[in-house]
Motif scaffolding. Structure first.
Motif, mmCIF file in Angstrom:
data_model
loop_
_atom_site.group_PDB
_atom_site.id
_atom_site.type_symbol
_atom_site.label_atom_id
_atom_site.label_comp_id
_atom_site.label_asym_id
_atom_site.label_seq_id
_atom_site.Cartn_x
_atom_site.Cartn_y
_atom_site.Cartn_z
ATOM 1 N N GLU A 239 6.987 -41.804 -0.321
ATOM 2 C CA GLU A 239 8.222 -42.448 -0.791
ATOM 3 C C GLU A 239 8.692 -41.870 -2.122
ATOM 4 N N SER A 240 7.738 -41.442 -2.975
ATOM 5 C CA SER A 240 8.138 -40.856 -4.255
ATOM 6 C C SER A 240 8.805 -39.501 -4.047
ATOM 7 N N ILE A 241 8.319 -38.733 -3.081
ATOM 8 C CA ILE A 241 8.921 -37.428 -2.783
ATOM 9 C C ILE A 241 10.340 -37.623 -2.246
ATOM 10 N N GLU A 242 10.522 -38.659 -1.423
ATOM 11 C CA GLU A 242 11.856 -38.943 -0.887
ATOM 12 C C GLU A 242 12.809 -39.343 -2.006
ATOM 13 N N THR A 243 12.321 -40.178 -2.950
ATOM 14 C CA THR A 243 13.142 -40.563 -4.102
ATOM 15 C C THR A 243 13.523 -39.336 -4.920
ATOM 16 N N LEU A 244 12.553 -38.455 -5.129
ATOM 17 C CA LEU A 244 12.805 -37.243 -5.908
ATOM 18 C C LEU A 244 13.890 -36.394 -5.255
ATOM 19 N N LYS A 245 13.822 -36.247 -3.944
ATOM 20 C CA LYS A 245 14.825 -35.448 -3.226
ATOM 21 C C LYS A 245 16.221 -36.048 -3.361
ATOM 22 N N ILE A 246 16.294 -37.391 -3.240
ATOM 23 C CA ILE A 246 17.604 -38.062 -3.346
ATOM 24 C C ILE A 246 18.180 -37.879 -4.742
ATOM 25 N N ALA A 258 11.620 -37.336 -14.036
ATOM 26 C CA ALA A 258 11.354 -38.384 -15.026
ATOM 27 C C ALA A 258 11.718 -39.760 -14.473
ATOM 28 N N LEU A 259 12.861 -39.860 -13.789
ATOM 29 C CA LEU A 259 13.279 -41.149 -13.231
ATOM 30 C C LEU A 259 12.365 -41.578 -12.079
ATOM 31 N N THR A 260 11.997 -40.610 -11.242
ATOM 32 C CA THR A 260 11.098 -40.920 -10.124
ATOM 33 C C THR A 260 9.753 -41.414 -10.654
ATOM 34 N N ALA A 261 9.278 -40.815 -11.728
ATOM 35 C CA ALA A 261 8.013 -41.231 -12.330
ATOM 36 C C ALA A 261 8.083 -42.673 -12.803
ATOM 37 N N GLN A 262 9.238 -43.065 -13.408
ATOM 38 C CA GLN A 262 9.419 -44.438 -13.872
ATOM 39 C C GLN A 262 9.461 -45.416 -12.699
ATOM 40 N N ILE A 263 10.143 -45.025 -11.642
ATOM 41 C CA ILE A 263 10.299 -45.912 -10.481
ATOM 42 C C ILE A 263 8.954 -46.164 -9.791
ATOM 43 N N HIS A 264 8.157 -45.117 -9.639
ATOM 44 C CA HIS A 264 6.934 -45.224 -8.841
ATOM 45 C C HIS A 264 5.652 -45.282 -9.680
ATOM 46 N N GLY A 265 5.789 -45.215 -10.993
ATOM 47 C CA GLY A 265 4.605 -45.278 -11.850
ATOM 48 C C GLY A 265 3.715 -44.061 -11.730
ATOM 49 N N LYS A 267 3.082 -39.617 -12.742
ATOM 50 C CA LYS A 267 3.241 -38.643 -13.824
ATOM 51 C C LYS A 267 4.406 -37.713 -13.516
ATOM 52 N N LYS A 268 5.312 -37.600 -14.503
ATOM 53 C CA LYS A 268 6.513 -36.795 -14.260
ATOM 54 C C LYS A 268 6.191 -35.312 -14.082
ATOM 55 N N ASN A 269 5.130 -34.826 -14.761
ATOM 56 C CA ASN A 269 4.788 -33.401 -14.636
ATOM 57 C C ASN A 269 4.378 -33.049 -13.213
ATOM 58 N N ALA A 270 3.633 -33.966 -12.557
ATOM 59 C CA ALA A 270 3.221 -33.724 -11.179
ATOM 60 C C ALA A 270 4.430 -33.689 -10.255
ATOM 61 N N LEU A 271 5.387 -34.591 -10.489
ATOM 62 C CA LEU A 271 6.606 -34.614 -9.682
ATOM 63 C C LEU A 271 7.465 -33.370 -9.926
ATOM 64 N N TYR A 272 7.566 -32.988 -11.182
ATOM 65 C CA TYR A 272 8.347 -31.792 -11.532
ATOM 66 C C TYR A 272 7.744 -30.542 -10.874
ATOM 67 N N LYS A 273 6.409 -30.434 -10.957
ATOM 68 C CA LYS A 273 5.727 -29.295 -10.341
ATOM 69 C C LYS A 273 5.936 -29.274 -8.831
ATOM 70 N N HIS A 274 5.851 -30.436 -8.205
ATOM 71 C CA HIS A 274 6.054 -30.499 -6.761
ATOM 72 C C HIS A 274 7.487 -30.109 -6.402
ATOM 73 N N GLY A 275 8.440 -30.562 -7.233
ATOM 74 C CA GLY A 275 9.834 -30.204 -6.995
ATOM 75 C C GLY A 275 10.053 -28.706 -7.038
#
Length: 280
Positions: A239-246, A258-265, A267-275
Protein backbone atom coordinates in the motif's frame (compact mmCIF):
# COMPACT_ATOMS: atom_id res chain seq x y z
CA UNK A 1 65.64 -13.44 -21.62
CA UNK A 2 64.89 -12.02 -25.03
CA UNK A 3 65.72 -8.37 -24.62
CA UNK A 4 62.60 -6.23 -25.10
CA UNK A 5 62.83 -2.46 -24.79
CA UNK A 6 60.35 -1.89 -22.00
CA UNK A 7 59.79 -0.71 -18.46
CA UNK A 8 59.69 -3.78 -16.20
CA UNK A 9 57.77 -3.58 -12.90
CA UNK A 10 59.77 -5.85 -10.59
CA UNK A 11 58.58 -6.75 -7.08
CA UNK A 12 61.24 -7.23 -4.41
CA UNK A 13 61.02 -9.15 -1.10
CA UNK A 14 59.09 -7.60 1.78
CA UNK A 15 61.38 -9.37 4.24
CA UNK A 16 62.66 -12.84 3.38
CA UNK A 17 65.22 -12.42 0.59
CA UNK A 18 64.38 -15.89 -0.71
CA UNK A 19 61.04 -14.57 -1.98
CA UNK A 20 62.48 -12.89 -5.07
CA UNK A 21 61.85 -14.89 -8.23
CA UNK A 22 64.52 -16.19 -10.60
CA UNK A 23 62.84 -14.22 -13.40
CA UNK A 24 63.12 -11.01 -11.38
CA UNK A 25 66.82 -11.62 -10.81
CA UNK A 26 67.32 -12.33 -14.50
CA UNK A 27 65.63 -9.11 -15.55
CA UNK A 28 67.47 -6.98 -12.98
CA UNK A 29 70.72 -8.38 -14.33
CA UNK A 30 69.88 -7.78 -17.98
CA UNK A 31 68.17 -4.38 -18.08
CA UNK A 32 70.29 -1.30 -18.71
CA UNK A 33 69.00 0.66 -15.74
CA UNK A 34 67.19 0.03 -12.44
CA UNK A 35 64.98 2.83 -11.13
CA UNK A 36 64.89 2.57 -7.32
CA UNK A 37 62.79 4.34 -4.71
CA UNK A 38 65.97 4.61 -2.61
CA UNK A 39 69.26 3.61 -4.25
CA UNK A 40 71.02 3.07 -0.91
CA UNK A 41 68.28 0.78 0.39
CA UNK A 42 67.99 -1.16 -2.87
CA UNK A 43 71.77 -1.26 -3.18
CA UNK A 44 71.95 -3.71 -0.27
CA UNK A 45 69.53 -6.11 -1.98
CA UNK A 46 71.26 -5.80 -5.35
CA UNK A 47 74.65 -6.40 -3.74
CA UNK A 48 73.29 -9.48 -1.96
CA UNK A 49 72.05 -10.79 -5.33
CA UNK A 50 75.30 -9.93 -7.11
CA UNK A 51 73.54 -7.51 -9.47
CA UNK A 52 75.74 -4.68 -10.78
CA UNK A 53 73.24 -2.92 -13.07
CA UNK A 54 73.35 0.87 -12.96
CA UNK A 55 70.72 2.46 -10.68
CA UNK A 56 68.94 5.79 -10.46
CA UNK A 57 66.60 7.23 -7.84
CA UNK A 58 62.92 7.67 -8.69
CA UNK A 59 60.84 8.78 -5.70
CA UNK A 60 57.88 10.98 -4.81
CA UNK A 61 59.89 14.20 -5.10
CA UNK A 62 61.47 13.66 -8.53
CA UNK A 63 59.25 11.13 -10.31
CA UNK A 64 57.65 13.54 -12.80
CA UNK A 65 60.95 15.01 -13.98
CA UNK A 66 62.70 11.62 -14.00
CA UNK A 67 59.91 10.09 -16.14
CA UNK A 68 60.93 12.02 -19.24
CA UNK A 69 64.59 11.11 -18.71
CA UNK A 70 63.71 7.42 -18.43
CA UNK A 71 61.71 7.62 -21.67
CA UNK A 72 64.88 9.02 -23.26
CA UNK A 73 66.71 5.88 -22.11
CA UNK A 74 63.98 3.74 -23.67
CA UNK A 75 64.17 5.75 -26.89
CA UNK A 76 67.89 5.03 -26.97
CA UNK A 77 67.14 1.29 -26.84
CA UNK A 78 67.79 0.64 -23.16
CA UNK A 79 65.36 -1.31 -21.00
CA UNK A 80 64.55 -0.15 -17.47
CA UNK A 81 63.34 -1.97 -14.34
CA UNK A 82 61.38 -0.22 -11.61
CA UNK A 83 61.69 -1.47 -8.02
CA UNK A 84 60.53 -0.04 -4.69
CA UNK A 85 62.07 -0.44 -1.25
CA UNK A 86 60.01 -3.60 -0.69
CA UNK A 87 57.14 -5.38 -2.38
CA UNK A 88 55.36 -4.48 -5.61
CA UNK A 89 56.05 -1.00 -7.02
CA UNK A 90 53.14 1.48 -7.13
CA UNK A 91 51.30 -0.19 -4.21
CA UNK A 92 51.59 2.74 -1.76
CA UNK A 93 54.90 3.47 -3.49
CA UNK A 94 56.03 5.76 -6.33
CA UNK A 95 55.66 4.80 -9.98
CA UNK A 96 52.20 5.85 -11.16
CA UNK A 97 53.38 8.91 -13.07
CA UNK A 98 56.33 7.02 -14.55
CA UNK A 99 54.21 4.11 -15.78
CA UNK A 100 51.62 6.47 -17.24
CA UNK A 101 54.30 8.55 -19.00
CA UNK A 102 56.03 5.46 -20.43
CA UNK A 103 52.76 4.03 -21.74
CA UNK A 104 51.82 7.34 -23.34
CA UNK A 105 55.24 7.38 -25.02
CA UNK A 106 54.33 4.10 -26.70
CA UNK A 107 56.60 1.71 -24.79
CA UNK A 108 55.56 -1.56 -23.20
CA UNK A 109 55.20 -1.82 -19.44
CA UNK A 110 55.78 -5.42 -18.37
CA UNK A 111 54.76 -6.43 -14.82
CA UNK A 112 56.22 -9.35 -12.88
CA UNK A 113 54.24 -11.08 -10.13
CA UNK A 114 55.76 -11.04 -6.68
CA UNK A 115 55.60 -10.01 -3.06
CA UNK A 116 52.89 -7.62 -1.86
CA UNK A 117 52.31 -7.11 1.87
CA UNK A 118 48.57 -6.42 1.50
CA UNK A 119 47.84 -9.66 -0.37
CA UNK A 120 50.24 -11.69 1.77
CA UNK A 121 48.53 -10.49 4.94
CA UNK A 122 45.00 -10.95 3.60
CA UNK A 123 45.69 -14.54 2.53
CA UNK A 124 46.44 -15.55 6.13
CA UNK A 125 44.00 -13.26 7.96
CA UNK A 126 40.88 -15.39 8.04
CA UNK A 127 38.87 -12.35 6.93
CA UNK A 128 36.67 -12.43 3.80
CA UNK A 129 38.89 -12.17 0.73
CA UNK A 130 36.33 -12.34 -2.07
CA UNK A 131 35.86 -8.55 -1.92
CA UNK A 132 38.36 -6.17 -0.34
CA UNK A 133 39.51 -2.57 -0.56
CA UNK A 134 43.17 -1.59 -0.21
CA UNK A 135 43.31 1.90 1.33
CA UNK A 136 47.06 2.37 1.78
CA UNK A 137 48.21 4.52 4.71
CA UNK A 138 45.64 6.42 6.75
CA UNK A 139 46.18 10.20 6.92
CA UNK A 140 48.70 11.34 9.52
CA UNK A 141 46.41 13.85 11.23
CA UNK A 142 43.39 12.86 13.32
CA UNK A 143 40.86 14.87 11.29
CA UNK A 144 42.05 13.33 8.06
CA UNK A 145 41.88 9.84 9.59
CA UNK A 146 38.41 10.53 10.94
CA UNK A 147 37.11 11.75 7.58
CA UNK A 148 38.61 8.75 5.78
CA UNK A 149 37.25 6.20 8.23
CA UNK A 150 33.78 7.77 8.35
CA UNK A 151 33.63 7.49 4.56
CA UNK A 152 34.48 3.76 4.85
CA UNK A 153 32.20 2.96 7.79
CA UNK A 154 29.42 1.43 5.67
CA UNK A 155 31.74 -0.35 3.20
CA UNK A 156 30.97 -4.08 3.33
CA UNK A 157 34.34 -5.13 1.89
CA UNK A 158 37.33 -6.18 3.99
CA UNK A 159 39.43 -3.02 4.51
CA UNK A 160 43.22 -3.13 4.30
CA UNK A 161 45.55 -0.40 5.57
CA UNK A 162 49.32 -0.03 5.90
CA UNK A 163 50.73 1.57 9.03
CA UNK A 164 54.09 2.56 10.48
CA UNK A 165 55.36 2.19 14.07
CA UNK A 166 55.07 5.83 15.13
CA UNK A 167 51.42 6.04 14.04
CA UNK A 168 50.10 2.60 14.92
CA UNK A 169 48.45 3.55 18.24
CA UNK A 170 46.70 6.72 16.98
CA UNK A 171 45.48 4.83 13.91
CA UNK A 172 44.10 1.92 15.93
CA UNK A 173 42.40 4.38 18.28
CA UNK A 174 40.83 6.16 15.30
CA UNK A 175 39.62 2.86 13.85
CA UNK A 176 38.09 1.98 17.21
CA UNK A 177 36.30 5.34 17.37
CA UNK A 178 35.01 5.52 13.81
CA UNK A 179 34.55 1.90 12.70
CA UNK A 180 33.63 0.54 16.13
CA UNK A 181 35.55 -1.38 18.78
CA UNK A 182 33.58 -4.59 18.21
CA UNK A 183 34.49 -4.96 14.55
CA UNK A 184 36.71 -7.95 13.77
CA UNK A 185 40.33 -7.03 13.01
CA UNK A 186 43.63 -8.69 12.15
CA UNK A 187 47.02 -6.95 12.39
CA UNK A 188 49.93 -8.53 10.52
CA UNK A 189 53.40 -7.30 11.49
CA UNK A 190 56.88 -7.89 10.04
CA UNK A 191 55.58 -10.23 7.33
CA UNK A 192 58.04 -12.95 6.18
CA UNK A 193 60.61 -11.76 8.74
CA UNK A 194 61.91 -13.43 11.89
CA UNK A 195 59.41 -11.77 14.23
CA UNK A 196 56.32 -12.06 12.01
CA UNK A 197 53.15 -11.90 14.10
CA UNK A 198 49.39 -11.89 13.54
CA UNK A 199 47.09 -10.37 16.16
CA UNK A 200 43.37 -11.00 15.80
CA UNK A 201 40.17 -10.25 17.65
CA UNK A 202 37.96 -7.19 17.90
CA UNK A 203 39.45 -3.77 17.16
CA UNK A 204 39.44 -3.07 20.91
CA UNK A 205 41.20 -6.36 21.69
CA UNK A 206 43.91 -5.77 19.08
CA UNK A 207 44.43 -2.21 20.35
CA UNK A 208 44.81 -3.51 23.92
CA UNK A 209 47.38 -6.09 22.79
CA UNK A 210 49.42 -3.44 20.95
CA UNK A 211 49.20 -0.96 23.84
CA UNK A 212 50.39 -3.56 26.36
CA UNK A 213 53.29 -4.93 24.27
CA UNK A 214 55.84 -2.40 22.93
CA UNK A 215 57.22 -5.10 20.59
CA UNK A 216 53.93 -4.97 18.68
CA UNK A 217 54.56 -1.29 18.00
CA UNK A 218 57.70 -2.02 15.95
CA UNK A 219 58.17 -2.86 12.29
CA UNK A 220 55.82 -2.58 9.33
CA UNK A 221 52.13 -3.35 9.87
CA UNK A 222 49.14 -4.32 7.77
CA UNK A 223 45.78 -3.60 9.41
CA UNK A 224 42.70 -5.45 8.16
CA UNK A 225 39.14 -4.99 9.35
CA UNK A 226 35.99 -6.91 8.53
CA UNK A 227 33.60 -4.94 6.36
CA UNK A 228 30.37 -3.46 7.67
CA UNK A 229 27.62 -5.99 8.23
CA UNK A 230 25.10 -6.15 5.39
CA UNK A 231 21.69 -5.09 6.68
CA UNK A 232 18.83 -6.66 4.77
CA UNK A 233 16.24 -4.03 3.91
CA UNK A 234 12.70 -4.97 4.82
CA UNK A 235 10.22 -5.10 1.95
CA UNK A 236 8.00 -2.02 1.74
CA UNK A 237 4.28 -2.62 2.23
CA UNK A 238 2.36 -2.79 -1.06
CA UNK A 239 0.00 0.00 0.00
CA UNK A 240 2.91 2.38 0.65
CA UNK A 241 4.31 1.74 -2.84
CA UNK A 242 0.87 2.46 -4.32
CA UNK A 243 0.67 5.73 -2.34
CA UNK A 244 4.14 6.67 -3.55
CA UNK A 245 3.16 6.08 -7.18
CA UNK A 246 0.00 8.19 -6.84
CA UNK A 247 1.84 11.09 -5.18
CA UNK A 248 4.63 10.92 -7.76
CA UNK A 249 2.10 11.64 -10.49
CA UNK A 250 1.72 15.14 -8.99
CA UNK A 251 4.90 15.71 -6.96
CA UNK A 252 8.67 15.27 -7.25
CA UNK A 253 9.92 11.92 -5.94
CA UNK A 254 11.67 13.43 -2.92
CA UNK A 255 8.51 15.19 -1.72
CA UNK A 256 6.32 12.19 -2.54
CA UNK A 257 8.63 9.91 -0.53
CA UNK A 258 8.50 12.27 2.47
CA UNK A 259 4.68 12.41 2.44
CA UNK A 260 4.35 8.66 1.95
CA UNK A 261 6.68 8.12 4.91
CA UNK A 262 4.44 10.32 7.10
CA UNK A 263 1.27 8.54 5.97
CA UNK A 264 2.56 5.00 6.53
CA UNK A 265 5.12 5.55 9.29
CA UNK A 266 8.08 4.46 7.17
CA UNK A 267 11.57 5.79 6.46
CA UNK A 268 11.58 8.31 3.63
CA UNK A 269 15.06 7.26 2.43
CA UNK A 270 13.86 3.70 1.81
CA UNK A 271 10.86 5.00 -0.14
CA UNK A 272 13.01 7.44 -2.12
CA UNK A 273 15.48 4.68 -2.98
CA UNK A 274 12.68 2.37 -4.09
CA UNK A 275 11.22 5.15 -6.22
CA UNK A 276 14.55 5.57 -7.99
CA UNK A 277 14.82 1.81 -8.55
CA UNK A 278 11.42 1.58 -10.24
CA UNK A 279 11.89 4.78 -12.24
CA UNK A 280 9.43 7.14 -10.54
Amino acid sequence: MDQVVALYIVPTPIGNLGDISSRAIEILNQVNLIACEDTRHSGRLLSHLGIKTRTTAVHDHNEREKASWIVEQLNAGGSVALISDAGTPLISDPGYHLVNFVREAGFAVIPLPGACAAITALSASGLPSDRFSFEGFLPAKEKGRADKLKALREDTRTLIFYESPHRILPSLQSIQTHLGGARKMVMARELTKTFETFLSGSVTEVLQQVESDPNQQRGEMVLMTHGAEVVEQEALPAESIETLKILCSELPLKKAAALTAQIHGLKKNALYKHGLEIGL
